[in-house]
Enzyme design. Structure first.
Site, mmCIF file in Angstrom:
data_model
loop_
_atom_site.group_PDB
_atom_site.id
_atom_site.type_symbol
_atom_site.label_atom_id
_atom_site.label_comp_id
_atom_site.label_asym_id
_atom_site.label_seq_id
_atom_site.Cartn_x
_atom_site.Cartn_y
_atom_site.Cartn_z
ATOM 1 N N LYS A 1 27.836 44.023 42.411
ATOM 2 C CA LYS A 1 28.979 43.369 43.054
ATOM 3 C C LYS A 1 29.601 44.302 44.092
ATOM 4 O O LYS A 1 29.918 43.890 45.204
ATOM 5 C CB LYS A 1 30.022 42.969 41.991
ATOM 6 C CG LYS A 1 29.589 41.764 41.152
ATOM 7 C CD LYS A 1 30.436 41.572 39.898
ATOM 8 C CE LYS A 1 29.833 40.468 39.026
ATOM 9 N NZ LYS A 1 30.488 40.332 37.724
ATOM 10 N N GLN B 1 35.213 42.636 33.829
ATOM 11 C CA GLN B 1 33.841 42.341 33.412
ATOM 12 C C GLN B 1 33.767 42.091 31.903
ATOM 13 O O GLN B 1 34.324 42.862 31.116
ATOM 14 C CB GLN B 1 32.912 43.500 33.824
ATOM 15 C CG GLN B 1 31.432 43.265 33.560
ATOM 16 C CD GLN B 1 30.811 42.151 34.391
ATOM 17 O OE1 GLN B 1 31.229 41.876 35.499
ATOM 18 N NE2 GLN B 1 29.815 41.487 33.846
ATOM 19 N N ASP C 1 37.343 35.020 39.076
ATOM 20 C CA ASP C 1 36.372 34.549 38.086
ATOM 21 C C ASP C 1 36.659 33.099 37.665
ATOM 22 O O ASP C 1 35.794 32.443 37.082
ATOM 23 C CB ASP C 1 36.454 35.415 36.822
ATOM 24 C CG ASP C 1 35.320 36.423 36.712
ATOM 25 O OD1 ASP C 1 34.235 36.151 37.250
ATOM 26 O OD2 ASP C 1 35.527 37.462 36.060
#
Ligand code: GUN
Length: 291
Positions: free
Chosen positions: A52, A96, A119
């Site tokens: 990412k 994460q 997200d």
């Protein structure tokens, strides 16, 4: 059989975003800034987050990686989240998953400000997604939808069988594909670990989205001729003969199933790269919504 090339499409999307970033720079405005919080040293998570950050650099985004030790307390992580919420330089960020067992994942995701939740995991954003309102759509289902759209896969009225009901993939993709719109209007069945006779469903499916995490689970005798296969599973299988000591494989026994499929995503190079591209897209949207 046609490959749904997630790597190719994700590169296209990243190029499109890079053009927008170049225009932002030309106007002398602040470029999008994505942050990622990683707790601990889970191998797969390190790979994803590294990827990412690299993608951010490639397209001209700013990025910040906050790597905290495994033993970080929930209180300390929540403080970090509050700092990111308050930091005007950060347009969006992700925490994460999975988090270490001693940290309540739900509590942390609830603490992420919905406007920075690229997200799309916060209940406010997930609720908006379920209602078809504008919001951040979780990157993996967003990536699947975009892949289906860009390959013009017909989904209207098609029987789509989703395997798995996770909050990150199975649940949201089943909602999105049953909604109105492009790559949607499907008739969706959600199957999961308690489903009886899963094969009865998969054999009748026009489209299968598998998000199970069980290597080579889906075999040729479980699908019909012409099926569209979206393989979200990505598992590291230990293999001493490989340089890394493992290889990556999906939920679908590719060699068996591909000859029967009309379209199929490979693993790696299918859904995975799309997830990253759509996270970047969400970050660009976050910046637009803030400014
Ligand atoms: N772990 C696996 N997939 C994801 C994702 O899309 N976002 C985050 N934050 N963690 C993940």
């Amino acid at each position: 059989m046609n490959i749904l090339d997630g790597r190719k499409i994700s590169n296209q999307i990243k190029e499109e975003i890079a053009v927008e970033v170049a225009q932002i720079k030309e106007r002398g405005e602040k470029v999008p800034h994505l942050a990622a919080v990683l707790v601990g040293n889970d191998g797969a998570s390190l790979t994803y987050v590294g990827s990412k950050v690299r993608s951010c650099k490639k397209i001209g985004f700013e990025s910040t990686l906050i790597h905290l030790p495994e033993e970080t307390t929930e209180v300390a992580l929540l403080r970090q989240v509050e700092d990111l919420n308050a930091n005007p330089d950060i347009d969006g960020y992700i925490v994460q998953l999975p988090l270490p067992k001693h940290i309540d994942e739900e509590k942390v995701l609830m603490a992420v400000h919905p406007d920075k939740d690229v997200d799309g995991f916060h209940p406010a954003n997930f609720g908006k997604m379920a209602l078809g309102m504008e919001t951040f759509i979780p990157a993996t289902p967003f990536g699947i939808m975009e892949l289906l759209r860009r390959y013009n896969i017909e989904t209207e009225g098609k029987h789509t069988v989703v395997i798995g009901r996770s909050n990150i993939v199975g649940r949201p993709i089943s909602i999105l594909m049953s909604q109105k719109g492009k790559a949607a209007n499907a008739t969706v069945t959600v199957t999961h670990s308690r489903t009886k006779d899963l094969t009865e469903f998969t054999q009748k499916a026009d489209i299968i989205v598998s998000a199970l995490g069980s290597p080579d689970f889906l075999k040729a005798d479980m699908v019909k001729e012409g099926v569209v296969i979206i393989d979200v599973g990505i598992t590291r299988v230990p293999d001493e003969t490989r340089e890394k000591g493992y290889y990556l494989t999906g939920d679908v026994d590719f060699d068996q199933v591909a000859p029967k499929a009309s379209y199929i995503t490979p693993v790696p190079g299918g859904v995975g790269p799309m997830t990253i591209a759509m996270l970047l897209k969400n970050t660009l949207l976050a910046r637009e919504r803030h400014s």
